[in-house]
Scaffold this motif. Structure first.
Motif, PDB file in Angstrom:
ATOM      1  N   ASN A   1      -7.224  19.993  -7.842  1.00  0.00           N
ATOM      2  CA  ASN A   1      -8.663  19.712  -7.776  1.00  0.00           C
ATOM      3  C   ASN A   1      -9.492  20.975  -7.988  1.00  0.00           C
ATOM      4  OD1 ASN A   1      -9.416  16.753  -6.809  1.00  0.00           O
ATOM      5  ND2 ASN A   1      -7.467  17.302  -5.837  1.00  0.00           N
ATOM      6  N   LEU A   2      -8.982  22.122  -7.546  1.00  0.00           N
ATOM      7  CA  LEU A   2      -9.668  23.387  -7.805  1.00  0.00           C
ATOM      8  C   LEU A   2      -9.683  23.678  -9.309  1.00  0.00           C
ATOM      9  CD1 LEU A   2     -10.983  25.952  -6.511  1.00  0.00           C
ATOM     10  CD2 LEU A   2      -8.708  26.994  -6.610  1.00  0.00           C
ATOM     11  N   SER A   3      -8.568  23.413  -9.978  1.00  0.00           N
ATOM     12  CA  SER A   3      -8.498  23.616 -11.428  1.00  0.00           C
ATOM     13  C   SER A   3      -9.441  22.666 -12.156  1.00  0.00           C
ATOM     14  CB  SER A   3      -7.060  23.413 -11.917  1.00  0.00           C
ATOM     15  OG  SER A   3      -6.206  24.421 -11.439  1.00  0.00           O
ATOM     16  N   PHE A   4      -9.521  21.428 -11.683  1.00  0.00           N
ATOM     17  CA  PHE A   4     -10.450  20.466 -12.289  1.00  0.00           C
ATOM     18  C   PHE A   4     -11.886  20.933 -12.124  1.00  0.00           C
ATOM     19  CE2 PHE A   4     -13.337  16.854 -11.717  1.00  0.00           C
ATOM     20  CZ  PHE A   4     -13.198  16.227 -12.954  1.00  0.00           C
ATOM     21  N   THR A   5     -12.219  21.449 -10.957  1.00  0.00           N
ATOM     22  CA  THR A   5     -13.576  21.951 -10.704  1.00  0.00           C
ATOM     23  C   THR A   5     -13.905  23.122 -11.613  1.00  0.00           C
ATOM     24  OG1 THR A   5     -13.371  21.277  -8.377  1.00  0.00           O
ATOM     25  CG2 THR A   5     -15.135  22.812  -8.922  1.00  0.00           C
ATOM     26  N   ASP A   6     -12.955  24.056 -11.750  1.00  0.00           N
ATOM     27  CA  ASP A   6     -13.176  25.206 -12.622  1.00  0.00           C
ATOM     28  C   ASP A   6     -13.326  24.771 -14.076  1.00  0.00           C
ATOM     29  OD1 ASP A   6     -13.092  27.003 -10.551  1.00  0.00           O
ATOM     30  OD2 ASP A   6     -10.963  27.433 -10.759  1.00  0.00           O
ATOM     31  N   LEU A   7     -12.539  23.793 -14.485  1.00  0.00           N
ATOM     32  CA  LEU A   7     -12.618  23.276 -15.856  1.00  0.00           C
ATOM     33  C   LEU A   7     -13.987  22.655 -16.120  1.00  0.00           C
ATOM     34  CD1 LEU A   7     -10.994  22.704 -18.464  1.00  0.00           C
ATOM     35  CD2 LEU A   7     -10.281  20.555 -17.425  1.00  0.00           C
ATOM     36  N   PHE A   8     -14.463  21.870 -15.193  1.00  0.00           N
ATOM     37  CA  PHE A   8     -15.773  21.241 -15.299  1.00  0.00           C
ATOM     38  C   PHE A   8     -16.872  22.298 -15.260  1.00  0.00           C
ATOM     39  CE2 PHE A   8     -18.281  17.298 -13.608  1.00  0.00           C
ATOM     40  CZ  PHE A   8     -19.091  17.364 -14.730  1.00  0.00           C
ATOM     41  N   PHE A   9     -16.684  23.327 -14.446  1.00  0.00           N
ATOM     42  CA  PHE A   9     -17.682  24.373 -14.255  1.00  0.00           C
ATOM     43  C   PHE A   9     -17.956  25.113 -15.563  1.00  0.00           C
ATOM     44  CE2 PHE A   9     -19.102  28.628 -13.161  1.00  0.00           C
ATOM     45  CZ  PHE A   9     -20.032  28.403 -12.160  1.00  0.00           C
ATOM     46  N   VAL A  10     -16.892  25.570 -16.233  1.00  0.00           N
ATOM     47  CA  VAL A  10     -17.097  26.330 -17.473  1.00  0.00           C
ATOM     48  C   VAL A  10     -17.593  25.425 -18.600  1.00  0.00           C
ATOM     49  CG1 VAL A  10     -15.437  28.123 -16.882  1.00  0.00           C
ATOM     50  CG2 VAL A  10     -14.650  26.087 -18.097  1.00  0.00           C
ATOM     51  N   THR A  11     -17.193  24.160 -18.594  1.00  0.00           N
ATOM     52  CA  THR A  11     -17.644  23.227 -19.624  1.00  0.00           C
ATOM     53  C   THR A  11     -19.127  22.925 -19.482  1.00  0.00           C
ATOM     54  OG1 THR A  11     -15.439  22.241 -19.708  1.00  0.00           O
ATOM     55  CG2 THR A  11     -17.228  20.963 -20.658  1.00  0.00           C
ATOM     56  N   ASN A  12     -19.650  23.078 -18.281  1.00  0.00           N
ATOM     57  CA  ASN A  12     -21.074  22.839 -18.031  1.00  0.00           C
ATOM     58  C   ASN A  12     -21.957  23.924 -18.627  1.00  0.00           C
ATOM     59  OD1 ASN A  12     -23.446  21.677 -16.680  1.00  0.00           O
ATOM     60  ND2 ASN A  12     -23.273  23.404 -15.258  1.00  0.00           N
ATOM     61  N   THR A  13     -21.408  25.126 -18.827  1.00  0.00           N
ATOM     62  CA  THR A  13     -22.243  26.255 -19.226  1.00  0.00           C
ATOM     63  C   THR A  13     -21.874  26.884 -20.564  1.00  0.00           C
ATOM     64  OG1 THR A  13     -20.818  27.715 -17.912  1.00  0.00           O
ATOM     65  CG2 THR A  13     -22.811  26.868 -16.841  1.00  0.00           C
ATOM     66  N   ILE A  14     -20.589  27.128 -20.794  1.00  0.00           N
ATOM     67  CA  ILE A  14     -20.196  27.927 -21.958  1.00  0.00           C
ATOM     68  C   ILE A  14     -20.451  27.232 -23.296  1.00  0.00           C
ATOM     69  CG2 ILE A  14     -18.276  29.106 -23.089  1.00  0.00           C
ATOM     70  CD1 ILE A  14     -17.161  29.824 -20.433  1.00  0.00           C
ATOM     71  N   PRO A  15     -20.103  25.942 -23.480  1.00  0.00           N
ATOM     72  CA  PRO A  15     -20.365  25.318 -24.792  1.00  0.00           C
ATOM     73  C   PRO A  15     -21.820  25.425 -25.237  1.00  0.00           C
ATOM     74  CG  PRO A  15     -18.886  23.937 -23.520  1.00  0.00           C
ATOM     75  CD  PRO A  15     -19.356  25.025 -22.596  1.00  0.00           C
ATOM     76  N   LYS A  16     -22.762  25.186 -24.336  1.00  0.00           N
ATOM     77  CA  LYS A  16     -24.177  25.307 -24.684  1.00  0.00           C
ATOM     78  C   LYS A  16     -24.519  26.729 -25.090  1.00  0.00           C
ATOM     79  CE  LYS A  16     -28.580  24.543 -25.040  1.00  0.00           C
ATOM     80  NZ  LYS A  16     -29.114  23.931 -26.281  1.00  0.00           N
ATOM     81  N   MET A  17     -23.954  27.693 -24.376  1.00  0.00           N
ATOM     82  CA  MET A  17     -24.199  29.093 -24.708  1.00  0.00           C
ATOM     83  C   MET A  17     -23.645  29.427 -26.087  1.00  0.00           C
ATOM     84  SD  MET A  17     -22.633  32.483 -22.947  1.00  0.00           S
ATOM     85  CE  MET A  17     -21.057  31.948 -23.591  1.00  0.00           C
ATOM     86  N   LEU A  18     -22.450  28.928 -26.408  1.00  0.00           N
ATOM     87  CA  LEU A  18     -21.858  29.173 -27.718  1.00  0.00           C
ATOM     88  C   LEU A  18     -22.694  28.559 -28.837  1.00  0.00           C
ATOM     89  CD1 LEU A  18     -18.079  28.577 -26.868  1.00  0.00           C
ATOM     90  CD2 LEU A  18     -19.254  30.771 -27.159  1.00  0.00           C
TER      91      LEU A  18
END
Length: 347
Positions: free
Chosen positions: A99-116
């Protein structure tokens, strides 16, 4: 802490007066203000300028963040799959790790794609609604990360200090209940601060020198009174972040005492090794947050944007490596997962 609730200070109100929603050139923010004392009268846009406005540096940043994002996604997905497909890892510790890995996966997907996308297209605009959506998930997921780390500390406490009662004390029902409580508190935490942010009026400059819509950066752009926001941030942040941190510290005090009472040196090492990965992740998580948020709001500068990259990008990327580096069970599970896929392709 945010992280959003441990730093104090008053936001710097923008000097420019609020104006009504007007047309603007492409890529420029539309202004929004008050009409006859009413609340915000329309939808605005912000400009996410990122870490640099130099085209050469942006090119380097694009490939750097893309590489880090891909490593983060692959690492956390492998952790989730390895735990899910290996029955030997269906234990409370690995349940919370997945669940920690799922949270981290969701966390970076929330921010990095838009930034890219912003870097590649040179269009820095992000709508008001999307900015608040990004803020909501950012705040919620940081809180969820923190609460899951606290439940993992409790799991290690029970495993080492009460080993004979571990199976009954950490039942499947209790693990699900603890995880559900983590989700409920984090969702409410994000919802409270996002709703409070909708009461804030923005005017003047809309430039955000950041890679995402962060709570304190938005508050600095406000031209309305944000005292309520700050008060709620301190109150809820103390509960969501400082209370779990205090709980983790107390858990490890008891864990260290229990380990020191073990007569065998090899047993001591084995007991400590089960906690080393969790301690490393907790230290990285809180260390990077403190770099950004343990300071007055008015001292906030570009170096804090760089420090934010640590907890927003580097920490989620490093977690899978930290947990699998010295974990033999995880090594075996990853080996069976990867070799099993290769064997299936060959046959």
């Amino acid at each position: 802490m945010s992280a959003q609730g441990i730093r104090t200070g008053e936001p710097q109100a923008a000097k420019a007066e609020c104006v009504h929603l007007t047309a603007a050139p492409p890529g420029q923010p539309r202004k929004v203000g008050k009409m006859d004392g009413s609340n915000q009268s329309g939808v605005s846009e912000f400009l996410l300028l990122g870490l640099s406005e130099s085209p050469e540096e942006q090119h380097v940043l694009f490939w750097m963040f893309l590489s880090m994002y891909l490593v983060t996604v692959v690492g956390n997905v492998l952790i989730i799959l390895a735990i899910g497909f290996d029955s030997r890892l269906h234990t409370p510790m690995y349940f919370f790790l997945a669940n920690l890995s799922f949270t981290d996966l969701f966390f970076v997907t929330n921010t990095i794609p838009k930034m890219l996308v912003n870097i590649q297209s040179q269009n820095k605009a992000i709508s008001y609604a999307r900015c608040l959506t990004q803020l909501y998930f950012l705040v919620s997921l940081v809180a969820l990360d923190n609460l899951i780390l606290a439940t993992m500390a409790y799991d290690r406490y029970v495993a080492i200090c009460r080993p004979l009662h571990y199976t009954t004390a950490m039942s499947s029902r209790l693990c699900i209940l603890l995880l559900a409580l983590c989700w409920v508190f984090s969702v409410l935490y994000g919802l409270i601060h996002t709703l409070l942010m909708t009461r804030v009026t923005f005017c003047g400059s809309r430039k955000i020198h950041y890679i995402f819509c962060e709570m304190y950066v938005l508050l600095r752009l406000a031209c309305s009174n944000t005292q309520v926001n700050h008060t709620v941030l301190i109150a809820t942040g103390s509960f969501i972040f400082l209370t779990p941190l205090g709980f983790m510290i107390m858990s490890y005090v008891w864990i260290v005492k229990a380990i020191l009472q073990i007569p065998s040196a090899s047993s001591k090492y084995k007991a400590f090794s089960t906690c080393a990965s969790h301690l490393a992740v907790v230290s990285l998580f809180y260390g990077t947050l403190c770099m950004v948020y343990l300071q007055p709001l008015h001292t906030y500068s570009m170096k804090d944007s760089v420090a934010t990259v640590m907890y927003a990008v580097v920490t989620p990327m490093m977690n899978p490596f930290i947990y699998s580096l010295r974990n033999k069970d995880m090594h075996r599970a990853l080996g069976r997962l990867l070799l099993g896929k290769v064997f299936q392709r060959l046959t």
